[in-house]
Every structure is written in structure tokens, then in C-alpha cells.
Design a protein around this motif. Structure first.
Motif, mmCIF file in Angstrom:
data_model
loop_
_atom_site.group_PDB
_atom_site.id
_atom_site.type_symbol
_atom_site.label_atom_id
_atom_site.label_comp_id
_atom_site.label_asym_id
_atom_site.label_seq_id
_atom_site.Cartn_x
_atom_site.Cartn_y
_atom_site.Cartn_z
ATOM 1 N N LEU A 30 -63.631 11.524 -34.252
ATOM 2 C CA LEU A 30 -62.912 11.188 -35.218
ATOM 3 C C LEU A 30 -61.327 11.775 -34.749
ATOM 4 O O LEU A 30 -61.375 12.871 -34.239
ATOM 5 N N ILE A 32 -57.450 12.214 -35.702
ATOM 6 C CA ILE A 32 -56.350 12.279 -36.847
ATOM 7 C C ILE A 32 -55.004 12.461 -36.324
ATOM 8 O O ILE A 32 -54.874 13.075 -35.687
ATOM 9 N N THR A 33 -54.283 11.501 -36.597
ATOM 10 C CA THR A 33 -52.901 11.547 -35.797
ATOM 11 C C THR A 33 -51.858 12.088 -36.782
ATOM 12 O O THR A 33 -51.725 11.447 -37.890
ATOM 13 N N TYR A 34 -50.780 12.800 -36.694
ATOM 14 C CA TYR A 34 -49.632 12.908 -37.341
ATOM 15 C C TYR A 34 -48.540 12.621 -36.178
ATOM 16 O O TYR A 34 -47.495 13.265 -36.411
ATOM 17 N N ILE A 56 -57.896 8.215 -38.399
ATOM 18 C CA ILE A 56 -57.235 8.527 -39.644
ATOM 19 C C ILE A 56 -55.534 8.493 -39.099
ATOM 20 O O ILE A 56 -55.302 9.680 -38.388
ATOM 21 N N GLY A 58 -52.324 10.077 -40.309
ATOM 22 C CA GLY A 58 -52.195 11.021 -41.380
ATOM 23 C C GLY A 58 -50.494 10.848 -41.842
ATOM 24 O O GLY A 58 -50.305 11.450 -42.852
ATOM 25 N N MET A 81 -53.473 12.292 -47.381
ATOM 26 C CA MET A 81 -54.605 12.801 -46.882
ATOM 27 C C MET A 81 -55.697 13.265 -47.957
ATOM 28 O O MET A 81 -56.938 13.136 -47.776
ATOM 29 N N THR A 97 -65.171 13.021 -44.540
ATOM 30 C CA THR A 97 -64.728 12.790 -46.307
ATOM 31 C C THR A 97 -65.784 13.650 -47.361
ATOM 32 O O THR A 97 -65.395 13.726 -48.461
ATOM 33 N N PRO A 124 -57.297 18.194 -46.422
ATOM 34 C CA PRO A 124 -57.224 18.679 -45.056
ATOM 35 C C PRO A 124 -56.336 20.037 -44.727
ATOM 36 O O PRO A 124 -56.435 20.891 -44.163
#
Length: 198
Positions: A30, A32-34, A56, A58, A81, A97, A124
Motif C-alpha cells: 500500500l 500513501i502519497t502526500y 491512496i 492523501g 483521509m 481501512t 490516519p
């Protein structure tokens, strides 16, 4: 946590992600990008969507960009999120989730006071735990005001959600986070009252 140097500027002709970084990212189930730079986000999604179970996004800007990203079947682009929910029929996404996403809490009262709060699924960023600690010990005689207080506390938490923009058409993502936490407290208090009636 993998830091990637984001290119400067709005329009970038050539995005180059280090091969070692890509190899490292492929090993995760998995992502998760910011990353705020749209071209960099798209490059990561294009190169890795078929190598990982789920991605995902973010943080993002613009409905058109969101629609581009949603063309990939294993990419989520939530407004906040803390609105993520189980149900993608992907074991990796659903496992994540089940613990992180749309706030779900269980409240235990002793008399008219909150004695215990169990965070079943939290945002999160940690805002759900922050809110839960803040309302622990509160009197539950006025459910509506207590739920409003819980939602307002999210406005004070340093989450990644976009801040309120006055006179903007789109709803603030931080307002959405606040609303979701307000609803989680109301639901938990209602469930607690129903349990006590049995």
C-alpha cells in the motif's frame, strides 16, 4: 516513509524518479502519497499502480486531476483521509481501512459521564485519538453539544486536511473531517444509550 524530492514549479516537462526509489516503493503493498506536485503524483501512479495492491492519494488539487487518478482501479483519492471506508474488495485496502479511515468509536459511560472511549477506526493523522482524549470524562446529558465540541476539536488538530477557505465554493476538507467526527460521537453515544436500556 520514503522521501522523494518534488520538482519545483507548476508545469514540469520531464519527471525523473530515481530507479532505486521506484524499486523500494514496489516492495510495499500500500502506498500513501502526500506529494502536492501533480505531475510527480501521476508519474508515481503510472509507474507503480500495477506493482502494488493499492495507492491512496492523501493530498490533491482539482476535480479534473482527481478524475484522472480514479481511472486506475486500485487508486483512492479521498477528500479527507478520515472518510476512507472498507469496501473496495481489495484485502490490502480493506485491512488498512479496518483500522484507519472514517472514525468509529465505542463509548462507555458510568452514570452521566464518559468513562472510556475505544477508538475502533481512527483518522490516519491521529485526530480521532486527540478528540477522544479531549471528551473523556465529559458529561453526556447534552449529546448534541458534546458531539459539536468533539467535531470542533478536530479544527484544532494539525491534520493534513485543507483548511477552511472563506468564500470558496468547495467544502473545506477539514470541515469534512470535523463533521465525520461529530457524527461518530453522536452514533457512539446513541449506541451506548441503547445498550444501557437492555
Amino acid at each position: 516513509m520514503v522521501n522523494i524530492e518534488s520538482p519545483k514549479g507548476t508545469f514540469i516537462d520531464d519527471i525523473n524518479i530515481d530507479k532505486n526509489t521506484l524499486e523500494k516503493l514496489k516492495k510495499f503493498d500500500l502506498l500513501i502519497t502526500y506529494i502536492k506536485q501533480a505531475d510527480m503524483v501521476m508519474e508515481i501512479v503510472e509507474k507503480l499502480h500495477d506493482k502494488v495492491a493499492w495507492i491512496i492519494i492523501g493530498t490533491w488539487r482539482g476535480e479534473g486531476f482527481k478524475n484522472q487518478l480514479l481511472k486506475y482501479e486500485n487508486v483512492s483519492v479521498p477528500d479527507a483521509m478520515c472518510e476512507l471506508e472498507i469496501g473496495k474488495k481489495n484485502p490490502v485496502f480493506d485491512e488498512f481501512t479496518s483500522v484507519f479511515g472514517k472514525p468509529k468509536i465505542k463509548i462507555n459511560c458510568q452514570g452521566e459521564k464518559i468513562a472510556e472511549i475505544d477508538v475502533i477506526r481512527g483518522s490516519p493523522c491521529g485526530a480521532t485519538n486527540f478528540m477522544a482524549e479531549d471528551i473523556l470524562g465529559e458529561n453526556v446529558d447534552d449529546v448534541e453539544n458534546l458531539a459539536k465540541k468533539a467535531g470542533l476539536r478536530i479544527q484544532h488538530y494539525p491534520c493534513r486536511g485543507h483548511k477552511l477557505r472563506l468564500f470558496a465554493d468547495e467544502e473545506s476538507h477539514k470541515q469534512l473531517a470535523s463533521q465525520l467526527h461529530y457524527e461518530s460521537v453522536k452514533k457512539a453515544l446513541k449506541n451506548e444509550k441503547n445498550e444501557n436500556k437492555k
